[in-house]
Motif scaffolding. Structure first.
Motif, PDB file in Angstrom:
ATOM      1  N   SER A   1       0.229  -5.368   3.532  1.00 31.34           N
ATOM      2  CA  SER A   1      -1.013  -5.922   4.085  1.00 31.34           C
ATOM      3  C   SER A   1      -1.193  -7.368   3.643  1.00 31.34           C
ATOM      4  O   SER A   1      -0.632  -7.802   2.638  1.00 31.34           O
ATOM      5  CB  SER A   1      -2.224  -5.101   3.626  1.00 31.34           C
ATOM      6  OG  SER A   1      -2.162  -3.785   4.112  1.00 31.34           O
ATOM      7  N   LYS A   2      -2.010  -8.096   4.414  1.00 27.56           N
ATOM      8  CA  LYS A   2      -2.269  -9.501   4.119  1.00 27.56           C
ATOM      9  C   LYS A   2      -3.765  -9.784   4.237  1.00 27.56           C
ATOM     10  O   LYS A   2      -4.443  -9.232   5.105  1.00 27.56           O
ATOM     11  CB  LYS A   2      -1.491 -10.392   5.090  1.00 27.56           C
ATOM     12  CG  LYS A   2      -1.713 -11.891   4.883  1.00 27.56           C
ATOM     13  CD  LYS A   2      -0.891 -12.713   5.871  1.00 27.56           C
ATOM     14  CE  LYS A   2      -1.082 -14.201   5.663  1.00 27.56           C
ATOM     15  NZ  LYS A   2      -0.278 -15.011   6.605  1.00 27.56           N
ATOM     16  N   THR A   3      -4.272 -10.611   3.344  1.00 26.55           N
ATOM     17  CA  THR A   3      -5.657 -11.075   3.437  1.00 26.55           C
ATOM     18  C   THR A   3      -5.673 -12.592   3.542  1.00 26.55           C
ATOM     19  O   THR A   3      -4.834 -13.273   2.936  1.00 26.55           O
ATOM     20  CB  THR A   3      -6.480 -10.631   2.212  1.00 26.55           C
ATOM     21  OG1 THR A   3      -7.834 -11.100   2.360  1.00 26.55           O
ATOM     22  CG2 THR A   3      -5.908 -11.195   0.925  1.00 26.55           C
TER      23      THR A   3
ATOM     24  N   ASN B   1       4.524  -2.049   8.690  1.00 23.26           N
ATOM     25  CA  ASN B   1       4.407  -0.638   8.311  1.00 23.26           C
ATOM     26  C   ASN B   1       5.606  -0.142   7.514  1.00 23.26           C
ATOM     27  O   ASN B   1       5.543   0.938   6.923  1.00 23.26           O
ATOM     28  CB  ASN B   1       4.233   0.225   9.560  1.00 23.26           C
ATOM     29  CG  ASN B   1       2.850   0.058  10.179  1.00 23.26           C
ATOM     30  OD1 ASN B   1       1.846   0.124   9.481  1.00 23.26           O
ATOM     31  ND2 ASN B   1       2.801  -0.175  11.476  1.00 23.26           N
TER      32      ASN B   1
ATOM     33  N   ASN C   1       0.842  -1.187   0.000  1.00 24.29           N
ATOM     34  CA  ASN C   1       0.000   0.000   0.000  1.00 24.29           C
ATOM     35  C   ASN C   1       0.881   1.242   0.000  1.00 24.29           C
ATOM     36  O   ASN C   1       1.810   1.354   0.806  1.00 24.29           O
ATOM     37  CB  ASN C   1      -0.889   0.038   1.250  1.00 24.29           C
ATOM     38  CG  ASN C   1      -1.580  -1.287   1.501  1.00 24.29           C
ATOM     39  OD1 ASN C   1      -2.419  -1.702   0.735  1.00 24.29           O
ATOM     40  ND2 ASN C   1      -1.188  -1.969   2.574  1.00 24.29           N
TER      41      ASN C   1
ATOM     42  N   THR D   1     -11.138  -8.857   3.805  1.00 23.74           N
ATOM     43  CA  THR D   1     -10.513  -7.999   4.820  1.00 23.74           C
ATOM     44  C   THR D   1      -9.010  -8.008   4.626  1.00 23.74           C
ATOM     45  O   THR D   1      -8.425  -9.020   4.249  1.00 23.74           O
ATOM     46  CB  THR D   1     -10.835  -8.488   6.247  1.00 23.74           C
ATOM     47  OG1 THR D   1     -10.376  -9.844   6.398  1.00 23.74           O
ATOM     48  CG2 THR D   1     -12.317  -8.415   6.525  1.00 23.74           C
ATOM     49  N   TRP D   2      -8.395  -6.865   4.889  1.00 29.00           N
ATOM     50  CA  TRP D   2      -6.941  -6.718   4.801  1.00 29.00           C
ATOM     51  C   TRP D   2      -6.402  -6.266   6.150  1.00 29.00           C
ATOM     52  O   TRP D   2      -7.014  -5.432   6.816  1.00 29.00           O
ATOM     53  CB  TRP D   2      -6.557  -5.689   3.742  1.00 29.00           C
ATOM     54  CG  TRP D   2      -6.800  -6.134   2.336  1.00 29.00           C
ATOM     55  CD1 TRP D   2      -7.922  -5.933   1.592  1.00 29.00           C
ATOM     56  CD2 TRP D   2      -5.898  -6.869   1.502  1.00 29.00           C
ATOM     57  NE1 TRP D   2      -7.786  -6.493   0.344  1.00 29.00           N
ATOM     58  CE2 TRP D   2      -6.548  -7.066   0.250  1.00 29.00           C
ATOM     59  CE3 TRP D   2      -4.608  -7.364   1.688  1.00 29.00           C
ATOM     60  CZ2 TRP D   2      -5.942  -7.745  -0.795  1.00 29.00           C
ATOM     61  CZ3 TRP D   2      -4.003  -8.039   0.636  1.00 29.00           C
ATOM     62  CH2 TRP D   2      -4.669  -8.229  -0.581  1.00 29.00           C
ATOM     63  N   THR D   3      -5.245  -6.797   6.533  1.00 26.42           N
ATOM     64  CA  THR D   3      -4.604  -6.416   7.791  1.00 26.42           C
ATOM     65  C   THR D   3      -3.166  -5.994   7.505  1.00 26.42           C
ATOM     66  O   THR D   3      -2.421  -6.732   6.839  1.00 26.42           O
ATOM     67  CB  THR D   3      -4.584  -7.591   8.786  1.00 26.42           C
ATOM     68  OG1 THR D   3      -5.928  -8.037   9.006  1.00 26.42           O
ATOM     69  CG2 THR D   3      -3.964  -7.163  10.119  1.00 26.42           C
ATOM     70  N   VAL D   4      -2.783  -4.811   7.994  1.00 25.28           N
ATOM     71  CA  VAL D   4      -1.404  -4.354   7.822  1.00 25.28           C
ATOM     72  C   VAL D   4      -0.492  -5.184   8.731  1.00 25.28           C
ATOM     73  O   VAL D   4      -0.674  -5.217   9.941  1.00 25.28           O
ATOM     74  CB  VAL D   4      -1.259  -2.849   8.163  1.00 25.28           C
ATOM     75  CG1 VAL D   4       0.215  -2.431   8.074  1.00 25.28           C
ATOM     76  CG2 VAL D   4      -2.095  -2.014   7.206  1.00 25.28           C
ATOM     77  N   ILE D   5       0.493  -5.869   8.132  1.00 24.40           N
ATOM     78  CA  ILE D   5       1.395  -6.721   8.923  1.00 24.40           C
ATOM     79  C   ILE D   5       2.796  -6.137   9.022  1.00 24.40           C
ATOM     80  O   ILE D   5       3.616  -6.617   9.792  1.00 24.40           O
ATOM     81  CB  ILE D   5       1.471  -8.139   8.324  1.00 24.40           C
ATOM     82  CG1 ILE D   5       1.971  -8.113   6.883  1.00 24.40           C
ATOM     83  CG2 ILE D   5       0.130  -8.847   8.417  1.00 24.40           C
ATOM     84  CD1 ILE D   5       2.208  -9.490   6.285  1.00 24.40           C
TER      85      ILE D   5
ATOM     86  N   ASP E   1      -8.885 -14.078   3.463  1.00 25.17           N
ATOM     87  CA  ASP E   1     -10.244 -14.426   3.033  1.00 25.17           C
ATOM     88  C   ASP E   1     -10.561 -13.909   1.634  1.00 25.17           C
ATOM     89  O   ASP E   1     -11.688 -13.524   1.347  1.00 25.17           O
ATOM     90  CB  ASP E   1     -11.264 -13.890   4.041  1.00 25.17           C
ATOM     91  CG  ASP E   1     -11.081 -12.404   4.331  1.00 25.17           C
ATOM     92  OD1 ASP E   1     -10.370 -11.730   3.547  1.00 25.17           O
ATOM     93  OD2 ASP E   1     -11.635 -11.921   5.332  1.00 25.17           O
TER      94      ASP E   1
ATOM     95  N   SER F   1       3.389   0.247   2.966  1.00 25.47           N
ATOM     96  CA  SER F   1       3.126  -0.690   4.064  1.00 25.47           C
ATOM     97  C   SER F   1       2.696  -1.999   3.414  1.00 25.47           C
ATOM     98  O   SER F   1       2.302  -2.023   2.245  1.00 25.47           O
ATOM     99  CB  SER F   1       2.016  -0.170   4.991  1.00 25.47           C
ATOM    100  OG  SER F   1       0.782  -0.077   4.300  1.00 25.47           O
TER     101      SER F   1
END
Length: 393
Positions: free
Chosen positions: A361-363, A375, A347, A369-373, A365, A359
């Motif tokens: 991110s990982k999904t 920064n 991102n 949904t995306w989660t920043v893993i 599903d 940064s």
């Protein structure tokens, strides 16, 4: 004699554990060691670690010599504070447990530099690169050098592509590809193969990566080797008079009715340039080009003819277009999917002076949904990402 020897060891250990300087030195040692295991060498932590080792060794040596010379009576005077003895042992155990756990985490599940180092020890191999002139050995020489030390599967498939660069004298300067296949026992093997003359004189192999094998014949490596062996590469690039050239192979490609740059070549090296295409041009294409000038100077796109299986697609045209569209949607310059559900993407967080900051991110599903893993996935390095690829989770 045995009793006296054991007694001396016990006296030294007690003296060390009750020595505040030793405890402080041990704490510094544990902190810096855990830091190196997790983050690698940074902020002079290696030098601090070495100084702490020297300090601990000096204290151990001094204490051992002192204990040998001192009497039991003097020892009792030094260690008669039972409360401090217990406190120091607790502190020592706490330091060991705290940093021991941190080091263990750094060594597992890619939790730190130590895990990557262990991974390299397990799966990274170095191969002497002898056949390093593309004019003399083609790309066959690369695989011959690798086979001297690691027997590759006879039938190899690419995950993405094979790309290579070489100088005007034919000296190969870099190449990379990710291939897989089944060995003689039917076991699947994968090889991430890279070479960069600015980093090493040897070929680097990374074994046991996740290739997501499909065994699509459109991605066979054999046509690359055979086609390059008959292309008059030196003669072709001499027409361009540049210092650096490139070669790329994506497997079987459908050029439609576009004959621009297409050169059909047979196994004897005789070339046929189709002026008008009466049917779609499909083949295992090896392109020779000038890096950075592909739009100004059309690459030479060679298709080896002679094998009837190489002149027709292995999948239907609709299936090929569907797969191509799917790949465009999933794996791009800034994102990469391991499966239909698990994916990663970069991102853009900021831009300045021609550089981009990201940064990661990982999904889990399929993009719901995306989660920043991370920064700062490039650890402060500035520039622009040229691609993102994961071998496994």
């Amino acid at each position: 004699m045995i009793y006296i020897f054991r007694g001396n060891i016990k006296r030294v250990l007690i003296s060390l554990l009750t020595n505040p300087i030793f405890i402080i030195g041990y704490w510094i040692f544990g902190h810096e060691l855990a830091s190196i295991c997790r983050y690698g060498r940074m902020n002079n932590n290696l030098y601090i670690l070495l100084l702490s080792i020297v300090l601990l060794f000096s204290i151990i040596l001094f204490t051992t010599i002192k204990m040998i010379k001192e009497s039991d009576h003097k020892l009792k005077n030094l260690t008669n504070l039972k409360s401090w003895k217990y406190i120091s042992i607790i502190i020592f155990a706490a330091i060991t447990l705290l940093y021991g756990v941190n080091i263990y985490k750094s060594a597992t599940n890619y939790g730190g530099k130590l895990a990557w180092y262990i991974e390299r020890l397990k799966n990274e191999r170095s191969v002497k690169f002898e056949h390093n002139n593309i004019y003399n050995y083609g790309v066959k020489g690369i695989f011959e050098d690798i086979n001297k030390e690691h027997t590759l599967p006879q039938e190899l498939y690419m995950v993405n592509n094979f790309s290579l660069e070489f100088n005007s004298d034919g000296k190969i300067t870099s190449f990379d590809t990710f291939v897989y296949g089944k060995n003689g026992d039917g076991k699947e093997e994968s090889y991430l193969i890279t070479f960069d003359k600015n980093k090493s004189k040897n070929i680097t192999l990374i074994l046991n990566g996740y290739a997501g094998p499909t065994y699509n014949v459109d991605k066979l490596v054999e046509p690359l080797v055979k086609t390059v062996s008959v292309i008059p590469i030196k003669q072709k690039v001499s027409e361009w008079n540049e210092n650096q050239y490139g070669l790329v192979y994506y497997g079987k490609r459908n050029w439609g009715y576009n004959t621009n740059g297409i050169i059909n070549i047979d196994e004897d090296g005789k070339e046929y340039s189709p002026e008008v295409a009466t049917s779609e041009i499909i083949g295992y294409t090896v392109s020779i080009f000038i890096p950075g000038k592909e739009k100004m100077i059309t690459p030479a796109r060679y298709n080896l003819i002679g094998d009837p299986n190489w002149s027709k697609p292995s999948t239907t045209q609709n299936q090929a277009k569907s797969n191509e569209k799917k790949n465009e949607l999933k794996n791009t310059k800034e994102q990469f999917y391991l499966s239909k559900d698990v994916g990663f993407k970069l991102n853009v967080t900021d831009k300045a002076l021609g550089s981009t900051f990201y940064s990661l991110s990982k999904t889990m599903d399929g993009e719901k949904t995306w989660t920043v893993i991370n920064n700062d996935p490039f650890s402060g390095t500035i520039g622009s990402a040229s691609g993102i690829v994961f071998l496994d989770d």
